[in-house]
Scaffold this active site. Structure first.
Site, PDB file in Angstrom:
ATOM      1  N   LYS A   1       0.848  -1.192   0.000  1.00  0.00           N
ATOM      2  CA  LYS A   1       0.000   0.000   0.000  1.00  0.00           C
ATOM      3  C   LYS A   1       0.889   1.248   0.000  1.00  0.00           C
ATOM      4  O   LYS A   1       2.112   1.169   0.199  1.00  0.00           O
ATOM      5  CB  LYS A   1      -0.927  -0.005   1.217  1.00  0.00           C
ATOM      6  CG  LYS A   1      -0.219   0.080   2.564  1.00  0.00           C
ATOM      7  CD  LYS A   1      -1.222   0.038   3.707  1.00  0.00           C
ATOM      8  CE  LYS A   1      -0.496   0.150   5.049  1.00  0.00           C
ATOM      9  NZ  LYS A   1      -1.443   0.183   6.175  1.00  0.00           N
TER      10      LYS A   1
ATOM     11  N   TYR B   1      13.126  31.820   2.815  1.00  0.00           N
ATOM     12  CA  TYR B   1      11.921  32.421   3.368  1.00  0.00           C
ATOM     13  C   TYR B   1      12.059  32.667   4.868  1.00  0.00           C
ATOM     14  O   TYR B   1      12.601  31.841   5.599  1.00  0.00           O
ATOM     15  CB  TYR B   1      10.718  31.516   3.129  1.00  0.00           C
ATOM     16  CG  TYR B   1      10.249  31.452   1.703  1.00  0.00           C
ATOM     17  CD1 TYR B   1       9.992  32.597   0.965  1.00  0.00           C
ATOM     18  CD2 TYR B   1      10.026  30.215   1.098  1.00  0.00           C
ATOM     19  CE1 TYR B   1       9.546  32.519  -0.340  1.00  0.00           C
ATOM     20  CE2 TYR B   1       9.566  30.127  -0.206  1.00  0.00           C
ATOM     21  CZ  TYR B   1       9.334  31.285  -0.924  1.00  0.00           C
ATOM     22  OH  TYR B   1       8.905  31.206  -2.210  1.00  0.00           O
TER      23      TYR B   1
END
Length: 391
Positions: free
Chosen positions: A38, A274
């Site tokens: 999965k 940033y």
């Protein structure tokens, strides 16, 4: 063909095969392996992992959703596929392959599967999910036999029974897990009075498969350790406490690499990125990498992690951006634009592990791997191979 990608993952088929063979030797004879693929095979890439597992041999694949089951099937899977998550009535109405087993957790799903089975003239294979204390999917142990009886009467084929441990990885006290195991054994006895002996009885995840032969039954669900990782530090410590030595060589299958897109000189006391969250303390050679949190490199690694360039560590400077990360290569003066930077994996004597990134990010290795963007190219390397696993 030369790899021209700016950012990519490498998946070692040899290491995947090694880990499967290791568990073949560790488990009791006759215990099958359900490979949990999965979440894009825990980030490793279904298209890369399934062909290796087909060749080395597993008894079943386990996924979360119908979409994942179809993807596994499209990659050439020939073994049964177990869908462990919720399947909606609308999805069930589209299902055509009874080689896709369903983990049966509710009567609504039972009814939808029964209707589809009748429509197709097949007896859909289901595994009864027993909730022994995780309190997620499944029915209480005392209701498991009744659910199996209803499934049989509705025309479904009950071929398995399963549970999942709630507290087997994050502790060295496994008393709760063994209480769950006791409840599961009781439920299994009741279910098999209804169904007869079942071919697929499974409770073990990777941690249980490593530590406790009592949990083997006829099959184990191998997830994180299939890909070469210990489920937790506590699992590793439990192994050492039991065996007094390491003695088991899991091999991580995935490496994650990118290329230096630019190198620039930044003066002392200049802000990086940033938020101006980092200021240089010296004239700095800054390497700009074309990878960020959109690709799965956590923003929490800002100003904390390192990547490997030419076998040495280059610290992350400033905030990890959506698609860009900056690292300090001042102490690697030979670094050049186009050089490979390793985000996860080895370069020379140095290694950055998924576990290291998880600790720095405040999460677990599962999440670091599973959140790698499906858009990243995955290259299957070192396959086929002829080596033997050792314990």
């Amino acid at each position: 063909m030369e790899n021209e990608a700016a950012t990519w993952c490498e998946v070692s088929g040899a290491h995947l095969a090694h880990n499967v063979r290791l568990f073949r030797r560790l488990l009791q004879p006759g215990t099958g392996l359900a490979a949990v693929v999965k979440a894009n095979a825990y980030g490793h890439g279904v298209a890369q992992v399934v062909p290796v597992l087909e060749e080395v041999g597993v008894e079943m694949y386990a996924v979360h959703s119908l979409a994942e089951a179809r993807q596994v099937q499209s990659c050439g899977a020939t073994r049964p596929i177990l869908i462990m998550g919720y399947v909606t009535p609308g999805q069930i109405a589209q299902m055509t392959e009874p080689t896709m087993h369903v983990l049966l957790s509710s009567r609504q799903v039972l009814q939808s599967l029964a209707a589809r089975s009748a429509e197709l003239g097949v007896s859909w294979p289901v595994h009864i999910k027993v909730d022994t204390g995780t309190h997620r999917q499944g029915v209480p142990p005392e209701e498991a036999a009744d659910l199996a009886r209803q499934a049989k009467e509705a025309g479904l084929s009950v071929v398995g029974v399963a549970t999942h441990f709630a507290n087997i990885e994050d502790t060295t006290d496994h008393s709760y897990a063994f209480e769950q195991l006791r409840r599961f054994r009781q439920a299994l006895q009741r279910v098999e009075r209804v169904t007869g002996q079942l071919p697929y009885v499974h409770a073990a995840c990777s941690a249980a498969a490593l530590l406790f032969r009592e949990t083997d039954f006829s099959m184990v669900r191998l997830g994180i350790s299939l890909y070469g990782h210990w489920p937790s530090r506590e699992t590793y410590l439990s192994w050492l406490l039991a065996h007094g030595r390491d003695g088991i060589a899991l091999k991580p299958a995935l490496s994650w690499r990118t290329r230096i897109g630019q190198i620039k000189t930044v003066g002392a006391r200049e802000p990086i990125g940033y938020g101006l969250s980092y200021r240089t303390t010296r004239t700095t050679q800054l390497a700009v990498l074309p990878v960020g949190y959109a690709e799965g490199y956590p923003r929490a690694l800002s100003n904390r992690a390192s990547v490997l360039v030419r076998g040495r560590r280059a610290p992350v400077l400033g905030r990890v951006c959506m698609n860009i990360t900056m690292v300090d290569v001042t102490d690697i003066p030979e670094a050049e634009e186009g050089d490979i930077a390793t985000l996860i994996g080895s370069d020379g004597e140095e290694r950055v592990s998924a576990e290291e990134l998880a600790e720095l990010s405040g999460t677990i290795n599962y999440e670091i791997l599973a959140r790698l963007s499906p858009a990243l190219p995955r290259l299957l390397t070192h396959w086929p191979e002829q080596g033997q696993a050792s314990i």
